[in-house]
Structures are given as structure tokens and as C-alpha cells.
Design a protein around this motif. Structure first.
Motif, short mmCIF file in Angstrom:
data_model
loop_
_atom_site.label_atom_id
_atom_site.label_comp_id
_atom_site.label_asym_id
_atom_site.label_seq_id
_atom_site.Cartn_x
_atom_site.Cartn_y
_atom_site.Cartn_z
N LYS A 255 0.62 -1.10 0.03
CA LYS A 255 0.01 -0.05 -0.19
C LYS A 255 0.67 1.13 -0.09
CE LYS A 255 -3.65 2.25 2.38
NZ LYS A 255 -4.80 2.05 3.71
N VAL A 256 1.86 1.38 0.87
CA VAL A 256 2.79 2.36 0.95
C VAL A 256 3.59 2.57 -0.39
CG1 VAL A 256 4.89 3.45 2.07
CG2 VAL A 256 2.92 2.51 3.56
N VAL A 257 4.01 1.38 -0.84
CA VAL A 257 4.95 1.33 -2.05
C VAL A 257 4.18 1.93 -3.15
CG1 VAL A 257 6.26 -0.10 -3.87
CG2 VAL A 257 6.51 -0.43 -1.36
N GLY A 258 2.85 1.56 -3.38
CA GLY A 258 1.92 1.95 -4.45
C GLY A 258 1.68 3.52 -4.47
N PHE A 259 1.51 3.99 -3.09
CA PHE A 259 1.16 5.41 -2.93
C PHE A 259 2.51 6.04 -3.36
CE2 PHE A 259 1.65 9.01 -0.31
CZ PHE A 259 0.51 9.73 -0.40
N MET A 260 3.43 5.87 -3.10
CA MET A 260 4.82 6.43 -3.47
C MET A 260 4.98 6.52 -4.79
SD MET A 260 6.03 7.78 -0.49
CE MET A 260 7.86 8.25 -0.92
N GLN A 261 4.65 5.21 -5.49
CA GLN A 261 5.14 5.26 -6.82
C GLN A 261 3.86 6.16 -7.45
OE1 GLN A 261 4.36 0.73 -6.90
NE2 GLN A 261 5.61 1.03 -8.82
N ALA A 262 2.84 6.35 -7.18
CA ALA A 262 1.90 7.08 -7.81
C ALA A 262 1.79 8.65 -7.57
CB ALA A 262 0.24 6.83 -7.14
N LYS A 263 2.88 9.02 -6.39
CA LYS A 263 2.74 10.22 -6.12
C LYS A 263 4.23 10.98 -6.97
CE LYS A 263 3.15 13.67 -2.27
NZ LYS A 263 2.88 13.87 -0.86
N TYR A 264 5.09 10.01 -6.85
CA TYR A 264 6.71 10.60 -7.24
C TYR A 264 6.96 9.83 -8.51
CZ TYR A 264 6.74 12.59 -2.56
OH TYR A 264 6.51 13.09 -1.58
N LYS A 265 6.10 8.96 -9.29
CA LYS A 265 6.18 8.44 -10.55
C LYS A 265 7.89 7.73 -10.93
CE LYS A 265 2.58 10.25 -11.61
NZ LYS A 265 1.41 9.41 -11.93
N ILE A 266 8.13 6.93 -9.66
CA ILE A 266 9.29 6.18 -9.48
C ILE A 266 9.13 4.64 -9.30
CG2 ILE A 266 10.68 7.98 -8.63
CD1 ILE A 266 10.53 7.13 -5.87
N SER A 267 10.02 3.88 -9.72
CA SER A 267 9.74 2.43 -9.75
C SER A 267 9.82 1.57 -8.32
CB SER A 267 10.96 1.69 -10.70
OG SER A 267 12.14 1.88 -9.64
N ARG A 268 8.88 0.74 -8.15
CA ARG A 268 8.90 -0.13 -6.98
C ARG A 268 10.37 -0.44 -6.35
NH1 ARG A 268 5.53 -3.57 -4.54
NH2 ARG A 268 6.63 -5.25 -3.42
N GLN A 269 11.16 -0.78 -7.31
CA GLN A 269 12.64 -1.16 -7.04
C GLN A 269 13.36 -0.03 -6.12
OE1 GLN A 269 11.30 -1.83 -9.91
NE2 GLN A 269 11.01 -4.24 -9.41
N GLU A 270 13.00 1.00 -6.93
CA GLU A 270 13.81 2.51 -6.45
C GLU A 270 13.47 2.57 -5.20
OE1 GLU A 270 14.92 6.85 -8.29
OE2 GLU A 270 13.66 5.40 -9.30
N ILE A 271 11.76 2.71 -4.98
CA ILE A 271 11.21 2.92 -3.78
C ILE A 271 11.93 1.95 -2.75
CG2 ILE A 271 9.37 3.20 -2.32
CD1 ILE A 271 7.86 3.60 -5.02
N LEU A 272 11.99 0.86 -2.88
CA LEU A 272 12.29 -0.02 -1.80
C LEU A 272 13.91 0.08 -1.41
CD1 LEU A 272 10.27 -3.42 -2.76
CD2 LEU A 272 9.72 -1.92 -0.88
N LYS A 273 14.44 0.20 -2.39
CA LYS A 273 16.14 0.59 -2.31
C LYS A 273 16.22 1.91 -1.64
CE LYS A 273 20.56 1.44 -4.67
NZ LYS A 273 20.99 1.65 -6.20
N ASP A 274 15.69 2.94 -1.75
CA ASP A 274 15.83 4.24 -1.00
C ASP A 274 15.35 4.17 0.34
OD1 ASP A 274 16.67 5.42 -3.37
OD2 ASP A 274 14.83 6.52 -3.93
N TYR A 275 14.21 3.34 0.65
CA TYR A 275 13.62 3.10 1.95
C TYR A 275 14.52 2.50 2.63
CZ TYR A 275 9.66 2.38 4.95
OH TYR A 275 8.82 2.41 6.21
N GLU A 276 15.16 1.45 2.33
CA GLU A 276 16.14 0.59 2.94
C GLU A 276 17.31 1.35 3.19
OE1 GLU A 276 18.33 -3.82 2.70
OE2 GLU A 276 17.11 -3.05 1.06
N SER A 277 17.78 1.99 2.20
CA SER A 277 18.98 2.80 2.43
C SER A 277 18.67 3.86 3.62
CB SER A 277 19.25 3.61 1.18
OG SER A 277 20.31 4.51 1.36
#
Length: 356
Positions: free
Chosen positions: A77-99
Motif C-alpha cells: 500500500k505504501v509502495v503503491g502510494f509512493m509510486q503514484a505520487k513520485y512516478k518512480i519504480s517499485r525497486q527504486e522506492i524499496l532501495k531508497d527506503y532501505e538505504s
């Protein structure tokens, strides 16, 4: 035209996170607890405070990551929200979040870190001027004195909540002697519920191992133990404190009369695990004698930690004036006295704080 309104709503960019203060106690992969406070301004920019010590200024995306992290929200749910808002890939979101989380955890062991840090593209350094620490004086009674309670526990709990709401991450319970007041443990429990850091300054004669366990269970994060000039350290108590999962420092109240005794005790401090040493010099002293205290700390392999909290013995604040020096413009302090009055020390001058 209802269809047009519906279409516009569907195409609208997802809204931002709410402005406000958010706190949580988090755990590292090794199950070590740490406390986070996130202060979000109206522009969506964040000030993240780690263990009430390290301040990180975040850009918009980092602020949003941390907002969801503090609310324990992960998943699709959070990943999908961030994808929709910032137009970035799922992999990029998870990578930035973990970093982001890994870098925060890496800061936990860095004792010499600059308390104001830049993180992931700083966009603002002006999003919040709340005090980093506030000293609370629930009573000015000393051990053995009758306690006159000017403000009750509920008042102090509400004061703590209001200060947390404006972004204060760290509280010290000071005295007199806080342990003669029966609200100390519940107030520390309140700090734990709010997810902020709480410390205590107390006299060694007021602390027992049973009370220590009670304080730690309530959520106490660190301890300053005072040794008056007329006493020797309670070595058994110090040994018990050192075994606990609790940061503590031993604060010697030093006069010309006990100076030699203090220096002679330094090697034994190390033996019982009292490695962090502070001084509260209570009378005028020759510079050479003052310097000899620090030589004794160094020679014993101990660490000197400045004692930032003030021991106040009356409600008018006269004793506090000796800590104020117009030439010391860098020292800042914020206190709430037993009668509820708040005072701040800036540029060497104490001032009353209105509507804090």
C-alpha cells in the motif's frame, strides 16, 4: 458535470502527509531500541531527531519515507502510494527506503557526530526551532525534606505532551531531588508512551537498586548520579548501575575540601564501570586545582562528560544566575520550575518564557 468532477479527483496528485510531530521507539536488526521524532512542516519537509541527539533535515521524499516508517507502515500500500505520487519504480522506492533506515541505524554508534546533519538532499534548515532539551523541576525538595507539590502529576504530563507537540525530543528530570516526588516514575512512563528521551539527575542517597529497576522499566534512558561533597561514592550501587542497559554518568560535586578525595577515587570509578565522569564545582577554586581534576580523569582512563543540567534549590531562580555569563553566548538552557514558570538561558541571560 459530475463526471468531470470525478475525473479531476481521480487525476489529482495524491495529497501530502500532515504537518505535525510524530514519535516512535524503533529497533535495529540487532533488537537495540532507539527513539525517533519527526517534525513535519506545512511544506512537507521534515526534521528528524534521533535519540534526542542527532538532527537530520530531510527533503520531501525522505520525510514521507520516515512518516510511514514511524507509523509502522510498509508493504504494497505504501509502495503503491509512493509510486503514484513520485512516478518512480517499485525497486527504486524499496532501495531508497532501505538505504534511509540503514543510514539512520549506522548513526547510532557514532558518538562524535555533528548534532546537525544533512541527509538525502537537504532542502531546509529552518523547519522548526523547538528546544532540543527541556529540564523539568517537579520539586526543589532535597532528600529528607518534605515535598511541597506546586504542580501535580497530571499538570506535568500535560506540559510534557504540549512540549512534544511542538517538537521537543528530550526531557531531564532535575531537582532538588526528583526521587522524593512520587510522580517521577509515572512521568518517565509518559515520556516512553510519547516516544521521547527521558533522563534523570538524582543524588546517590535517593537511589536504590529496586528504584533503579523501576525507573528502567518505566523507560528511563540515561542517568546522572550526584555525589555530594560530604559523601564517598556508593561503590556497590555504581557496580549495579554499570550492569544495566543504561547510559549513566557520575557527577562529583567538588569543593576545595573534597578535591583530593575525588582525585583519589578516580581509579576505583573505572573498576566499577563508572566510566563517564562529570564535575559540579560548587565554590571558587584555583585554576591549577581545577585542571588537576581533568588530569585525574585522563590518568584513570575515564571519559569527561560535561554536566549540562543545573541543580536549582529555590523557586526564584537566583541560584541559576551563577550559571549565566554574558560572555558565554553559546550556552542554551530551557527549564520549567515547580510553580510552572518556564525560563530560557540565551546569550548569558535568563529570561521568562511566556505561553510556552
Amino acid at each position: 458535470m459530475q463526471w468531470l468532477k470525478t475525473l479531476k479527483n481521480n487525476l489529482r496528485k495524491p495529497g501530502g502527509i500532515p504537518a505535525g510531530t510524530f514519535t516512535a521507539t524503533c529497533y535495529t536488526q540487532q533488537n537495540v531500541p532507539y527513539k525517533l521524532m519527526l517534525r513535519v512542516d506545512e511544506k512537507g519537509l521534515g526534521r528528524l531527531i534521533l535519540n534526542a541527539r542527532t538532527v537530520l533535515f530531510l527533503n520531501e521524499t525522505s520525510t514521507e519515507y520516515m512518516y510511514h516508517y514511524l507509523l509502522n507502515q510498509y508493504g504494497d500500500k505504501v509502495v503503491g502510494f509512493m509510486q503514484a505520487k513520485y512516478k518512480i519504480s517499485r525497486q527504486e522506492i524499496l532501495k531508497d527506503y532501505e538505504s534511509l533506515v540503514n543510514e539512520i541505524e549506522a548513526l547510532l554508534g557514532q558518538e562524535d557526530l555533528n548534532p546537525l546533519s544533512r541527509f538525502q538532499g537537504v532542502t531546509s534548515a529552518g523547519n522548526g526551532d523547538a528546544p532540543q532539551k527541556v529540564d523539568l523541576y517537579p520539586t526543589l525538595a532535597m532528600p529528607g525534606d518534605p515535598v511541597s507539590e506546586l504542580q501535580n502529576l497530571q499538570w506535568w504530563q500535560n506540559k510534557m505532551r504540549s512540549l512534544v507537540a511542538i517538537g521537543v525530543p528530550h526531557f531531564m528530570l532535575v531537582g532538588g531531588e526528583p526521587l522524593v516526588w512520587d510522580g517521577t516514575v509515572p512521568l518517565i512512563q509518559t515520556s516512553e508512551e510519547l516516544g521521547v528521551v527521558a533522563g534523570l539527575v538524582c543524588h546517590q542517597s535517593a537511589l536504590s537498586t529496586q528504584k533503579l529497576d523501576e525507573l528502567i522499566s518505566a523507560g528511563l534512558d540515561h542517568l546522572c548520579l550526584l555525589v555530594p561533597p560530604s559523601e564517598l561514592p556508593n561503590w556497590q550501587l555504581l557496580d549495579e548501575i554499570a550492569k544495566k542497559d543504561l547510559y549513566f554518568q557520575l557527577v562529583w560535586m567538588v569543593s576545595n575540601q573534597n578535591l583530593s578525595q575525588v582525585k583519589l577515587c578516580m581509579p576505583q570509578c573505572r573498576q566499577v564501570g563508572a566510566n563517564n565522569i562529570s564535575f559540579e564545582v560548587i565554590e571558587a577554586m584555583e585554576q591549577a586545582d581545577f585542571d588537576s581534576l581533568f588530569d585525574a580523569v585522563d590518568d584513570s582512563g575515564l571519559t569527561f562528560v560535561p554536566f549540562a543540567e543545573m541543580v536549582c534549590r529555590d523557586g526564584c531562580g537566583d541560584d541559576l544566575q551563577r550559571y549565566a555569563d554574558a560572555s558565554d553566548i553559546d550556552r542554551v538552557a530551557h527549564i520549567v520550575l515547580p510553580n510552572g514558570n518556564a525560563r530560557s538561558l540565551t546569550s548569558g541571560i535568563w529570561r521568562d518564557v511566556i505561553d510556552q
